[in-house]
Design an enzyme around this catalytic site. Sequence first.
Site, PDB file in Angstrom:
ATOM      1  CG  HIS A 138      32.446  37.232  27.846  1.00  0.00           C
ATOM      2  ND1 HIS A 138      32.846  37.178  29.170  1.00  0.00           N
ATOM      3  CD2 HIS A 138      31.110  37.470  27.874  1.00  0.00           C
ATOM      4  CE1 HIS A 138      31.793  37.347  29.949  1.00  0.00           C
ATOM      5  NE2 HIS A 138      30.730  37.535  29.194  1.00  0.00           N
ATOM      6  CG  ASP A 190      36.165  36.798  30.074  1.00  0.00           C
ATOM      7  OD1 ASP A 190      36.362  37.636  29.173  1.00  0.00           O
ATOM      8  OD2 ASP A 190      35.027  36.423  30.426  1.00  0.00           O
ATOM      9  CB  SER A 243      29.726  39.222  32.011  1.00  0.00           C
ATOM     10  OG  SER A 243      29.169  37.937  32.014  1.00  0.00           O
ATOM     11  N   GLY A 244      31.730  41.046  33.786  1.00  0.00           N
ATOM     12  CA  GLY A 244      32.604  42.207  33.794  1.00  0.00           C
ATOM     13  C   GLY A 244      32.600  42.962  35.097  1.00  0.00           C
TER      14      GLY A 244
END
Length: 424
Positions: free
Chosen positions: A84, A135, A239-240
């Site tokens: 995302h 994701d 995120s990530g």
Amino acid sequence: MTQNPGISPQNPVAGGPCGLSRSRGRVVGGEWNSCGLSRSRGRVVGGLAAGPGRWPWAVSLQLRGRHRCGGTLVTPQWVLSAAHCFQGPGGLRAPLSEWRAVVGRLRLDHEQGQELSVAELIVHPRFRGVRGGHDLVLVRLRPRAALGRDVGTVCLPRAGQRPPFGRSCWISGWGHVAENVSLPAGAPLQEAALPLLSPPTCNCLYSHLRRRDLARPARPGMVCAGGARGGQGACQADSGGAVSCGGAPGGRWVQFGVLSFALGCGRPHGPALATGVGGAHGRWLRRHLPPAAFVPELGPPPDPEMELGVCYGETPPPGCGTSGGPPLPLPPPPRWPWGVSLRGGEGRRCGGALLGGGWVLTAASCFIGAQDPEAWEAELWGAEPESHAPFPGDPAPSNHTHSSPSPATGHTHSTPPPPLTPPI
């Protein structure tokens, strides 16, 4: 977005073993020969400042010069991150030429480390949005990262390796330090230790929030990081990043999740949700990455009982419980001192409630076609079936009741209620 050309002898990936950090790794011939060892113990929310070389695989993915997401260096050529970060509902958020991957940099406003271009994205084919899972994205760098004292690769789990649910693992990132509060300029990479949780335990924690929109957010293939208390956790722009656990053979660190989303930042009963990198996701990764990206040997299997008590603690609340948790005592049998069982002929049975003055309130329909009081018995609940004994200290009731037909209709009714004699 282009397709991965694949790894082949004609397209090798350089670099040594994965998962070691600066404190015990060595640089031999320009290549990293060991992985996953760390010299320090640790803001992510509620976290600590990471020391140099603590997380040599941490990557800052920057869009137009600003940090947007984290990532993990899994080979010198490939970064693992969250899909995302790059892909929105309408496709790619920006051309790949506007992205940079920064490695080996503890403070993002400093100039040390390496800035590398993004040449290619491989998004997991089942990704449709963060709430749907999968994701994951692999980011190909150009040129490859030069491994050294502050740049290394993490290990990914081997096929069949189970995550150590219940153990304390680590997250790191340059994201916000509180909801809508950015990491101060000049602050270093932040780190925090959090319990690694399975989807059932994660969903159990979220169930405490009593929110329909957050019912069972952890899907199969996910892992979580957090607990009931809150105060620490991932936040915006984390995120990530990796959820990584130490203790693998040889002191290696293994990544078990990619941070995806959370309810706010470090809230109670709101652990961060991450995409797991084992199972079906591991098979996808093994199709695109060389064997050197995966931990070379398995350690002892994790203790399956380490998660017990994470959701409800030592004493589960009344009416709650988890499989394998502490045993709950059986509740005592109900005692309703006003409860009455009415038994008539031909197997008729009805319930009733004992009122003051020795009357029982019940349904008139019980007595249709059976209005002979001598054919009925009344028994208080809790009495022994054979002796019809009352509760301790209570006088014995009579066991007869009656109902009379209505003069106008001939139908049975219960006004006034039938008395018990003698009164209680």
